[in-house]
Design a protein around this motif. Structure first.
Motif, PDB file in Angstrom:
ATOM      1  N   ARG A 166       0.506  -1.103   0.336  1.00  0.00           N
ATOM      2  CA  ARG A 166      -0.218   0.051  -0.017  1.00  0.00           C
ATOM      3  C   ARG A 166       0.792   0.830   0.139  1.00  0.00           C
ATOM      4  O   ARG A 166       1.650   1.087   0.862  1.00  0.00           O
ATOM      5  N   TYR A 211      -6.162  12.506 -10.282  1.00  0.00           N
ATOM      6  CA  TYR A 211      -6.419  11.272 -10.597  1.00  0.00           C
ATOM      7  C   TYR A 211      -4.609  11.423 -11.241  1.00  0.00           C
ATOM      8  O   TYR A 211      -4.020  10.045 -11.305  1.00  0.00           O
ATOM      9  N   ARG A 213      -1.993   8.632 -10.071  1.00  0.00           N
ATOM     10  CA  ARG A 213      -1.753   7.475 -11.344  1.00  0.00           C
ATOM     11  C   ARG A 213      -0.094   7.364 -11.324  1.00  0.00           C
ATOM     12  O   ARG A 213       0.198   5.728 -10.958  1.00  0.00           O
ATOM     13  N   SER A 249      -2.234   3.916  -3.707  1.00  0.00           N
ATOM     14  CA  SER A 249      -3.123   3.053  -3.133  1.00  0.00           C
ATOM     15  C   SER A 249      -4.276   4.529  -2.437  1.00  0.00           C
ATOM     16  O   SER A 249      -5.739   3.541  -2.273  1.00  0.00           O
ATOM     17  N   ASP A 291     -14.089   4.394   1.917  1.00  0.00           N
ATOM     18  CA  ASP A 291     -13.950   4.512   0.678  1.00  0.00           C
ATOM     19  C   ASP A 291     -13.092   6.000   0.437  1.00  0.00           C
ATOM     20  O   ASP A 291     -12.173   6.446  -0.076  1.00  0.00           O
ATOM     21  N   THR A 345      -9.467   5.711  -1.150  1.00  0.00           N
ATOM     22  CA  THR A 345      -9.195   4.754  -1.829  1.00  0.00           C
ATOM     23  C   THR A 345      -8.321   5.349  -3.304  1.00  0.00           C
ATOM     24  O   THR A 345      -9.710   6.525  -4.153  1.00  0.00           O
ATOM     25  N   PHE A 346      -7.977   5.055  -3.866  1.00  0.00           N
ATOM     26  CA  PHE A 346      -7.359   5.455  -5.252  1.00  0.00           C
ATOM     27  C   PHE A 346      -8.680   4.513  -6.051  1.00  0.00           C
ATOM     28  O   PHE A 346      -9.354   5.625  -7.309  1.00  0.00           O
ATOM     29  N   GLN A 347      -8.698   3.371  -5.666  1.00  0.00           N
ATOM     30  CA  GLN A 347     -10.594   3.394  -6.147  1.00  0.00           C
ATOM     31  C   GLN A 347     -11.750   3.986  -6.515  1.00  0.00           C
ATOM     32  O   GLN A 347     -11.939   4.123  -7.298  1.00  0.00           O
ATOM     33  N   ALA A 348     -11.758   4.438  -5.660  1.00  0.00           N
ATOM     34  CA  ALA A 348     -12.656   5.165  -5.068  1.00  0.00           C
ATOM     35  C   ALA A 348     -12.716   7.097  -6.178  1.00  0.00           C
ATOM     36  O   ALA A 348     -13.716   6.994  -6.883  1.00  0.00           O
ATOM     37  N   GLU A 357     -10.895   7.488  -8.572  1.00  0.00           N
ATOM     38  CA  GLU A 357     -11.298   6.837 -10.576  1.00  0.00           C
ATOM     39  C   GLU A 357     -12.243   6.521 -10.389  1.00  0.00           C
ATOM     40  O   GLU A 357     -12.026   7.160 -12.040  1.00  0.00           O
ATOM     41  N   ARG A 358     -13.323   6.663 -10.081  1.00  0.00           N
ATOM     42  CA  ARG A 358     -14.096   6.397 -10.109  1.00  0.00           C
ATOM     43  C   ARG A 358     -15.154   7.216 -10.229  1.00  0.00           C
ATOM     44  O   ARG A 358     -15.342   7.815 -10.845  1.00  0.00           O
TER      45      ARG A 358
END
Length: 269
Positions: free
Chosen positions: A17, A99, A103, A108, A138, A162-165, A167-168
């Protein structure tokens, strides 16, 4: 709460992480142009923010995210001189700027901080990131716009996701205020993400320790002067100063605080 370095020994699917703080900064402030490089007790404000942020034990890195405009070359030059990581992107689509930086540096977990908060507190950063990791949320923040309620002073603002949140949000949102203020998409609709707000009791949300006007700058310079130009004081030390010298709060008491729905004027097409 998680201890500062616990996360570094954990893995998710054998991928380390990486927790990165991204500090957004640009010279073209609408109310106080060039404010991020204005002097505070012998150092540019941006340096104060980066150095205080870097004291957080839970972080793996700190990035200054500025824009590709020529006016922000000065920020990039300062970062190069000081050895700060710097990434450049969109002026108004700050979500994209975050973002792309996250990236590029393989984050993360992303901590959002603005360059007009020179008393940002590293312990609060550790607390917020620790809560995200502990809870599996998140998104975690210590201030959100109404109907949420702010209980920390303005100027200690931080958001963690989180990176996932992130990115979404980057993929799905198209509203100007959501792109400019980076993370509204994560908390504006109940149930879309698992969001947590950190609160403090008693409530100090009426205090203003950010820099967006000349009055704000005067106040923060007074704070740093009191602490001898050092940056090792905590937000609780500043709170004690305000208790001892209540007249300080009057310096910027009439300043109107911008909201997450305010957006900067765009140049005409």
């Amino acid at each position: 709460m998680s201890e500062g370095n616990d996360h570094k020994s954990r893995t998710t699917h054998h991928v380390p992480r990486t927790t990165i703080a991204i500090i957004q900064a640009r010279m073209s402030s609408s109310r106080l142009p060039g404010k991020v490089l204005l002097d505070i007790a012998g150092q540019p404000m941006l340096v104060r923010v980066v150095e205080r942020t870097s004291k957080a034990k839970i972080l793996d890195g700190v990035i200054v995210a500025t824009t590709t405009e020529s006016s922000d070359d000065a920020i990039a030059k300062l970062c190069a001189k000081r050895g700060y990581a710097c990434d450049r992107g969109s002026v108004f689509d700050v979500l994209d700027r975050y973002y792309q930086a996250a990236r590029a540096f393989q984050a993360s977990v992303v901590v959002r901080i603005t360059a007009d908060c020179p008393v940002i507190d590293p312990d609060l950063i550790d607390q917020a990131v620790g809560e995200l990791l502990r809870s599996g949320a998140d998104f975690v923040a210590n201030r959100l716009p109404p109907p949420w309620h702010r209980t920390y002073p303005i100027g200690l603002d931080l958001e963690v996701c989180t990176f996932q949140a992130l990115e979404r949000a980057w993929r799905e949102t198209d509203q100007p205020h959501q792109r400019e203020h980076v993370m509204p998409y994560l908390y504006e609709e109940e149930g879309r993400f698992h969001s947590i707000q950190l609160d403090h009791d008693p409530d100090y949300g009426h205090l203003r320790w950010t820099v967006d006007t000349p009055e704000d700058l005067e106040l923060i310079r007074r704070v740093y002067e009191h602490f001898g130009g050092q940056d090792d004081f905590s937000w609780l030390d500043v709170l004690e100063l305000f208790h001892d010298q209540p007249e300080l709060a009057k310096i910027n008491a009439d300043v109107h605080h911008r909201t997450a729905f305010d957006v900067d004027e765009r140049p005409e097409a």
